[in-house]
Design an enzyme around this catalytic site. Structure first.
Site, PDB file in Angstrom:
ATOM      1  N   ASN A  33       0.837  -1.190   0.000  1.00  0.00           N
ATOM      2  CA  ASN A  33       0.000   0.000   0.000  1.00  0.00           C
ATOM      3  C   ASN A  33       0.874   1.242   0.000  1.00  0.00           C
ATOM      4  O   ASN A  33       1.590   1.509   0.969  1.00  0.00           O
ATOM      5  CB  ASN A  33      -0.914  -0.010   1.226  1.00  0.00           C
ATOM      6  CG  ASN A  33      -1.985  -1.082   1.136  1.00  0.00           C
ATOM      7  OD1 ASN A  33      -2.969  -0.941   0.426  1.00  0.00           O
ATOM      8  ND2 ASN A  33      -1.765  -2.184   1.860  1.00  0.00           N
ATOM      9  N   GLU A  34       0.823   2.001  -1.074  1.00  0.00           N
ATOM     10  CA  GLU A  34       1.639   3.195  -1.228  1.00  0.00           C
ATOM     11  C   GLU A  34       1.098   4.332  -0.354  1.00  0.00           C
ATOM     12  O   GLU A  34      -0.068   4.324   0.049  1.00  0.00           O
ATOM     13  CB  GLU A  34       1.629   3.650  -2.697  1.00  0.00           C
ATOM     14  CG  GLU A  34       2.297   2.680  -3.660  1.00  0.00           C
ATOM     15  CD  GLU A  34       3.803   2.707  -3.563  1.00  0.00           C
ATOM     16  OE1 GLU A  34       4.344   3.392  -2.662  1.00  0.00           O
ATOM     17  OE2 GLU A  34       4.457   2.044  -4.380  1.00  0.00           O
TER      18      GLU A  34
END
Length: 641
Positions: free
Chosen positions: A156-157
């Site tokens: 998850n950026e």
């Protein structure tokens, strides 16, 4: 576990990363057994990466010893690159099978890993199905997580919402740079991945976050003590009712209770804590140490230090003299005719010249990290040896190897040399590299040529420092010889090779890389080989006169409060060091595995050495162009053997 109010996530800190891994494996094993006793499945959320490797190793050991069955285990991995075939070298699927699934009795039908081959247009449907599989399994009982420097959990950026679910995402450039080591260059890293969402991960009933090494220290502190927000997805873990971070000492080093424990309550004001507190205070208020006042101490939470040790002047003077004593222009000691009354005695100043071994994990770490000190030791008359622990052959660009192969072919043609075997090897290398697929392992011939390129560069770099060819030792430790990023565990053979060299040279000084933020883990493994060898040799007669010094520079630097020997460099020595680094042409301009710092290695080294000198200057010490710092290992330093 801590009740520190600064920490919004419970933390357990271990002196060694392997101890943390064993603790995690024990909790997982207890869950599997308790669920089996109740006739239920244990549903595990798993991740790939360097942090959980030893957890899987311990779980495999328990299974192979008959202490644990995976018959009731269901697993869901958090992510997979896209596009990615499950058999490719860099796939999460291959990683998990090689490190865990192929070695235990888990039902293959119970293993779930996101499919990196699903078509993009079908990814929403596929991801919704993956979420449904988790729900059908009853939800995840225990989710294992690692963390990267941007605060990823899963993939998850930054910007990922707390309620995000499994989806196809585009990877940011920093993520792709971090993954470059696994893909033989950032340009080969996929641009997309399928990952469980933050919300999916938080749905797990229990979450264990693993973080090891100083490279994780900043993001661990931000995750544990900072405010939750989408710009650092790991901070959302603060909302979980049953989350725990398991850290080694290095990863925990920026937590308040470790970095500034005096801000949380009473501490034992020993020399080390006092030194750190005073240096932190001086840097925080922008004053030289000897200019600090009682008011500075009182206003910054150091009233207890004043009460314990008297006036600020006395404390300042003691810390200043201690820091001043670290500055040593003769790192190997002085000959008798250069000694003067009042000189601070070094370790075994009665021995001159000294035999010195500088261990270099990769063929350029010696000149990058301690090139100035290396030059100084040679110039001052010591018998200096360099031991290159690995070949460094995986860090050579294909085009460099191709250029050398073409040179061999052209050389033979130009001079009419009938060198059939030589030409055949050159032709193989030429053909192999021109047809090489992305991520494909190099052939043995290509690896040998790349190793020779690094060896030749090391020789030239050492010559710039004045070290004779006869004093260069190419150890080629077996753990490294895999041709891929993932290495074998350190073995008795690796340690034995190191012991043999030590007993051959019988050094008075050993220099070893303590740069444990190296993303490949090679530095840590090489240091472990040296320290294990020192333990084996500690009863040898020669070892009593030996000192072990740890250097840094390529990936990080010692802080002033840690430094025990500071070697000042003149502008001329900085220039000579730069020339020596430049001899490593295959690493010049653009290294194959630069890590998160995209500067060239010579730029990193010069900046860090200059910054250390600046910090000494601002603390009130003499002003130098650069300083290389060292910490002595005495057998008690918290380095994993």
């Amino acid at each position: 576990m801590t009740t520190n109010p600064n920490e919004r996530i419970a933390c357990r800190i271990f002196s060694r990363a392997s101890d943390a891994s064993v603790a995690v494996a024990a909790e997982i094993a207890d869950l599997i057994r308790s669920q089996a006793a109740s006739g239920k499945n244990a549903v595990l959320g798993l991740v790939a990466g360097s942090s959980p490797v030893n957890v899987y190793t311990e779980l495999v050991r328990l299974h192979q010893n008959g202490e644990l069955s995976f018959a009731n285990v269901v697993t869901f991995n958090s992510d997979e690159y896209h596009p990615m075939q499950p058999t490719e070298l860099q796939s999460i699927s291959r990683f998990m099978h090689e490190h865990l699934f192929d070695h235990v009795d888990i039902d293959p039908a119970n293993v779930h890993i996101p499919d990196g081959t699903v078509a993009k247009e079908h990814s929403p449907t596929y991801c919704a199905h993956y979420e449904q599989l988790i729900r059908d399994a009853g939800g995840i009982d225990l989710q294992l997580l690692g963390i990267n420097r941007a605060g990823h959990i899963g993939l998850n950026e930054p910007g990922s919402d707390r309620g995000s679910r499994t989806r196809l995402i585009t990877l940011d450039q920093p993520t792709r740079t971090d993954a470059a080591s696994d893909f033989f260059g950032a340009e080969n890293v996929p641009r997309h991945a399928i990952t469980m969402g933050v919300g999916t991960l938080l749905d797990a009933r229990r979450v264990l976050l693993l973080a090891f090494g100083e490279g994780k220290a900043d993001i661990v502190a931000r995750t544990v003590e900072g405010y939750a927000g989408a710009n650092v997805p790991s901070t959302f873990l603060q909302d979980h009712p049953s989350v725990e971070a398991l850290l080694d000492d290095a990863a925990a080093s920026r937590l308040t209770r470790v970095q500034s424990p005096w801000l949380l309550g009473e501490v034992a004001w020993d020399d080390i804590t006092t030194r750190r507190a005073v240096i932190d205070l001086a840097e925080g208020v922008g004053k030289a140490i000897l200019k600090l006042t009682d008011a500075d101490y009182n206003e910054h939470g150091l009233q207890d230090l004043l009460a314990a040790h008297g006036s600020s002047y006395d404390i300042n003077l003691r810390v200043f003299r201690n820091l001043q004593s670290t500055i040593i222009g003769w790192p190997g000691g002085k000959p008798e005719h250069r000694k003067r009354p009042g000189d601070r005695p070094g370790h075994r100043d009665d021995i001159f010249p000294k035999r010195v071994i500088v261990f270099s994990p990769h063929p350029d770490d010696d000149v990058i990290s301690m090139g100035g000190t290396l030059i100084r030791l040679v110039d001052q008359g010591h018998d200096v040896h360099i031991a290159y622990q690995t070949s460094g052959n995986i860090a050579v660009f294909d085009e460099d190897a191709l250029r050398f192969a073409e040179f061999v072919e052209d050389f033979c043609t130009e001079f009419g040399i009938q060198a059939g075997g030589l030409e055949a090897i050159a032709h193989h290398v030429d053909e192999f590299l021109r047809n090489k697929k992305s991520g494909q392992l190099d052939s043995e011939e290509v690896l040998r040529i790349k190793g020779l390129i690094r060896r030749g560069e090391a020789r030239q770099g050492a010559r710039c420092c004045g070290v004779p060819d006869a004093n260069l030792h190419y150890l080629d430790l077996p753990f490294y010889q895999t041709g891929r990023i993932t290495k074998r565990p350190l073995s008795d053979e690796d340690v034995g090779i190191t012991v043999d060299l030590l007993r051959q040279i019988e050094p008075h000084q050993i220099y070893a890389a303590g740069d444990l933020s190296d993303p490949h883990g090679t530095h840590r493994t090489c240091l472990s080989a040296i320290l294990q060898a020192c333990v084996i040799c500690q009863n040898d007669p020669w070892y009593e006169a030996c000192a072990v010094w740890m250097y840094r520079g390529a990936w990080q630097e010692w802080a002033p409060h840690q430094i025990e020997m500071a070697v000042p460099l003149s502008p001329q020595e900085v220039a000579r060091k730069r020339v020596a680094i430049f001899k490593h042409e295959s690493q010049k301009d653009r290294a194959l595995f630069p890590g998160s710092d995209l500067r060239e290695f010579w730029q990193r080294a010069e900046a860090r050495n200059a910054d250390t000198a600046r910090r000494y200057d601002e603390l009130g010490l003499a002003e130098y162009a650069a300083i290389e710092g060292f910490v002595r290992w005495d057998g008690s330093t918290g380095i994993e053997l």
